[in-house]
Every structure is written in structure tokens, then in C-alpha cells.
Design a protein around this motif. Structure first.
Motif, PDB file in Angstrom:
ATOM      1  N   ARG A  16       0.836  -1.201   0.000  1.00  0.00           N
ATOM      2  CA  ARG A  16       0.000   0.000   0.000  1.00  0.00           C
ATOM      3  C   ARG A  16       0.867   1.245   0.000  1.00  0.00           C
ATOM      4  NH1 ARG A  16      -4.501   0.576   4.557  1.00  0.00           N
ATOM      5  NH2 ARG A  16      -5.251  -1.243   3.411  1.00  0.00           N
ATOM      6  N   ARG A  17       1.932   1.233   0.801  1.00  0.00           N
ATOM      7  CA  ARG A  17       2.900   2.317   0.814  1.00  0.00           C
ATOM      8  C   ARG A  17       4.285   1.694   0.691  1.00  0.00           C
ATOM      9  NH1 ARG A  17       1.959   7.100   5.006  1.00  0.00           N
ATOM     10  NH2 ARG A  17       3.470   7.941   3.529  1.00  0.00           N
ATOM     11  N   GLY A  18       4.931   1.943  -0.428  1.00  0.00           N
ATOM     12  CA  GLY A  18       6.256   1.387  -0.641  1.00  0.00           C
ATOM     13  C   GLY A  18       6.213   0.052  -1.363  1.00  0.00           C
ATOM     14  N   HIS A  19       7.304  -0.678  -1.266  1.00  0.00           N
ATOM     15  CA  HIS A  19       7.411  -1.963  -1.938  1.00  0.00           C
ATOM     16  C   HIS A  19       8.508  -2.791  -1.278  1.00  0.00           C
ATOM     17  CE1 HIS A  19      10.320   0.749  -3.902  1.00  0.00           C
ATOM     18  NE2 HIS A  19      11.087  -0.335  -3.992  1.00  0.00           N
ATOM     19  N   MET A  20       8.540  -4.067  -1.625  1.00  0.00           N
ATOM     20  CA  MET A  20       9.564  -4.994  -1.152  1.00  0.00           C
ATOM     21  C   MET A  20      10.052  -5.809  -2.347  1.00  0.00           C
ATOM     22  SD  MET A  20       9.723  -4.530   2.235  1.00  0.00           S
ATOM     23  CE  MET A  20      10.308  -6.034   3.045  1.00  0.00           C
ATOM     24  N   TYR A  21      11.077  -6.616  -2.108  1.00  0.00           N
ATOM     25  CA  TYR A  21      11.592  -7.513  -3.134  1.00  0.00           C
ATOM     26  C   TYR A  21      11.622  -8.933  -2.586  1.00  0.00           C
ATOM     27  CZ  TYR A  21      13.046  -3.316  -5.618  1.00  0.00           C
ATOM     28  OH  TYR A  21      13.051  -2.110  -6.265  1.00  0.00           O
ATOM     29  N   LEU A  22      11.155  -9.863  -3.405  1.00  0.00           N
ATOM     30  CA  LEU A  22      11.097 -11.262  -2.990  1.00  0.00           C
ATOM     31  C   LEU A  22      12.072 -12.094  -3.810  1.00  0.00           C
ATOM     32  CD1 LEU A  22       9.714 -13.584  -1.381  1.00  0.00           C
ATOM     33  CD2 LEU A  22       8.123 -13.790  -3.312  1.00  0.00           C
ATOM     34  N   THR A  23      12.954 -12.794  -3.101  1.00  0.00           N
ATOM     35  CA  THR A  23      13.837 -13.776  -3.731  1.00  0.00           C
ATOM     36  C   THR A  23      13.239 -15.157  -3.488  1.00  0.00           C
ATOM     37  OG1 THR A  23      15.781 -12.410  -3.259  1.00  0.00           O
ATOM     38  CG2 THR A  23      16.176 -14.722  -3.803  1.00  0.00           C
ATOM     39  N   ALA A  24      13.109 -15.949  -4.527  1.00  0.00           N
ATOM     40  CA  ALA A  24      12.536 -17.292  -4.388  1.00  0.00           C
ATOM     41  C   ALA A  24      13.389 -18.297  -5.152  1.00  0.00           C
ATOM     42  CB  ALA A  24      11.097 -17.324  -4.904  1.00  0.00           C
ATOM     43  N   ILE A  25      13.423 -19.520  -4.628  1.00  0.00           N
ATOM     44  CA  ILE A  25      14.174 -20.614  -5.251  1.00  0.00           C
ATOM     45  C   ILE A  25      13.233 -21.805  -5.404  1.00  0.00           C
ATOM     46  CG2 ILE A  25      16.191 -22.130  -5.075  1.00  0.00           C
ATOM     47  CD1 ILE A  25      17.462 -20.076  -3.226  1.00  0.00           C
ATOM     48  N   ILE A  26      13.164 -22.364  -6.622  1.00  0.00           N
ATOM     49  CA  ILE A  26      12.255 -23.464  -6.906  1.00  0.00           C
ATOM     50  C   ILE A  26      13.035 -24.668  -7.422  1.00  0.00           C
ATOM     51  CG2 ILE A  26      11.815 -22.800  -9.313  1.00  0.00           C
ATOM     52  CD1 ILE A  26       8.847 -23.529  -8.821  1.00  0.00           C
TER      53      ILE A  26
END
Length: 297
Positions: A151-161
Motif C-alpha cells: 500500500r505504501r512502498g514496496h519490497m523484493y522477494l527472492t525465491a528458489i524453486i
């Protein structure tokens, strides 16, 4: 140009340090104090520009819409995304869209020119998985990073599959694109699920860094990278990111990283334990992943 920028930054820092020595009520005029210190009087009155709150909110809003259209139509480039944004009422130019896309680390996924030309940069390693058959878990993993709007700002997601079972073996949420966050995700995944034979990624700066390469060498993991502009080389993790966003991120709004982290943890848990896949004969990832090790035992 780079030299002048560095020189200007050093000069600006020096001027800011000198400002602390200037006192308006010590018996000397500001002009005389500047003469004694050998600095320009204008630097004393300089005040760093504070980012406008409205501009920051607009930037966050634009990044959310860019991410939405990129997820919905990943083949859209900056021109088509700009067209969509303008139709939504945003009066911006293509340069700003391109700059934000670059900051978010996203590009249109379609075949581009010169695909047959080899990238000879030392940091880039070959793609090892063309016509490669995966027969068991931990044989091949894929890693990638994606932008997550809030809603305010952002994040970063690292994922491993895991390629064989489609199981998410690791994920990590952070507020930066720093390489340290990638290293943390890899270490946690290895600690929880063992060492893969091959770990594939794109050609992002985090994955071409010396620290990332060194970590894989320490584990004895063979590093693989997508070919230049070959978006399909890492399609498994890209599809998972798309499912996460369309099914969980966009339908909801999250006000804090903690709230977002809880949602992603729950989504990963359900994906691994409940969600069946046609490509896995309608089995769930955990069933295929752990079942393979049970058969070996």
C-alpha cells in the motif's frame, strides 16, 4: 562524466562538513568566516532538497501499475506500458517508465535481436539446461527476484524453486536488491533442503557478482545463467511469481512488511502442500519432492 560526478560529490561533502564550522554569532561575519575557511559563501546557505512526499507517493503508485501490467502482459515493453498508464490518466513520458522498469529489474519477455551472439562478459556463465533432463529433486534449482507492491512502498522477494518437483525450497523478503539478500536465501535453502547440482538464474547483477559466484563454488554448485534475452530459460520461477501476484498480492493490500511476509509464507506453504500440478500427475510438490527420496531409501 563519471569523474566529474565523483569530484562534485566529494566537493559537496566537504562543503557540508565546513558548514558545521560556520557560526553566525561568534563576532565574525559569515563572509569573513568563509574567507578564512576558503569556502564559497553560497555553500553555507545550501540546503539539500528533501524529496517531496507527493512525488514519492506517485512513484510508488507508478511502480505498482507497471508491475501490474508487466505481470498481466509480460511481453509489454516500455511503450505499451506507457500507453496503458497514459490511458489510466498518468501524464508521464517513456523515459520515466523505462527508468522505473530498470529500477524494478523488469524487462519485456519476448525474443530480441542478436540472440545468436554470445555475451563474452567474464561475469556471465553459460546456460547449462538446454535439452537437459531433470530426473530427481535437488538436481536443478532456479532462483530469481521480483518486485512486490505494498500500500505504501514496496519490497523484493527472492525465491528458489526445485525444477523436478516444483517445490519452493526457499524464499526471502527484503527491502533492497542487495546481493546479501540473495546469499541469505541460498544459504537458508541449502541448510533446509541440501545442495543442488545446478542453480540457474538470469544475468542480473546480483547473480554475476563475485560474492554470489564464490558462495556457489564453496557449496560445489554448478552455476547456470539464462541466455541473453532468453526469458523462457527461467520460466518455471517466472510462472510461480505470476501466480503469487495474481492470486495473493493484487487482490489484497498490505500495510507492513510483517503482514506481507505472513501472507507469502502462507502462500508458499499451501503451494507446496495443497496445490496439485498437472505436470506432476496431479500430485503436490512436497509429495513429489519427499516421495523421490523415500523411493531411493
Amino acid at each position: 562524466m563519471i569523474f566529474f560526478r565523483i569530484a562534485f560529490a566529494k566537493l559537496e561533502k566537504s562543503c557540508l562538513n565546513c558548514q558545521t564550522l560556520i557560526q553566525k554569532d561568534n563576532g565574525l561575519s559569515v563572509r569573513r568566516q568563509c574567507e578564512l575557511l576558503g569556502i564559497n559563501r553560497s555553500s553555507v546557505y545550501y540546503k539539500p532538497a528533501v524529496p517531496d512526499e507527493a512525488c514519492r507517493l506517485l512513484k510508488d503508485e507508478l511502480m505498482k501499475r507497471i508491475d501490474y501490467w508487466h505481470t498481466k502482459c509480460p511481453y509489454f515493453g516500455s511503450r505499451k506500458i506507457l500507453d496503458k498508464l497514459r490511458k489510466e490518466g498518468y501524464g508521464i513520458g517513456r523515459k520515466k517508465v523505462r527508468r522505473l522498469m530498470c529500477e524494478m529489474g523488469i524487462t519485456a519477455i519476448y525474443p530480441k535481436i542478436n540472440l545468436s551472439k554470445r555475451n563474452f562478459k567474464e561475469a556471465v556463465v553459460p546456460y547449462l539446461l538446454r535439452n537437459y533432463k531433470v530426473n530427481f529433486p535437488n538436481q536443478v534449482w532456479s532462483i530469481d527476484i521480483t518486485y512486490i507492491p505494498m500500500r505504501r512502498g514496496h519490497m523484493y522477494l527472492t525465491a528458489i524453486i526445485d525444477w523436478y518437483s516444483r517445490k519452493i525450497v526457499g524464499h526471502h523478503l527484503s527491502d533492497t536488491l542487495d546481493t546479501r539478500e540473495i546469499l541469505y536465501a541460498v544459504r537458508e535453502s541449502v541448510a533446509n533442503h541440501g545442495i543442488p547440482s545446478i542453480l540457474n538464474s538470469d544475468q542480473g547483477s546480483q547473480f554475476t557478482s563475485d560474492d554470489y559466484k564464490k558462495l556457489l563454488q564453496e557449496y560445489g554448485i554448478r552455476q547456470s545463467m539464462d541466455g541473453k534475452s532468453r526469458w523462457a530459460d527461467n520460466i518455471i520461477i517466472e510462472r510461480w511469481f505470476r501466480s503469487l501476484k495474481t492470486e495473493a498480492i493484487y487482490p489484497n493490500e498490505y500495510t507492513s512488511p510483517r503482514e506481507l511476509r505472513q501472507l507469502i509464507n502462507g502462500y508458499v506453504r499451501d503451494y507446496n502442500t495443497i496445490r496439485s500440478h498437472k505436470s506432476l500427475d496431479y500430485k503436490v510438490p512436497n509429495e513429489v519432492y519427499y516421495g523421490a527420496f523415500a523411493n531411493i531409501a
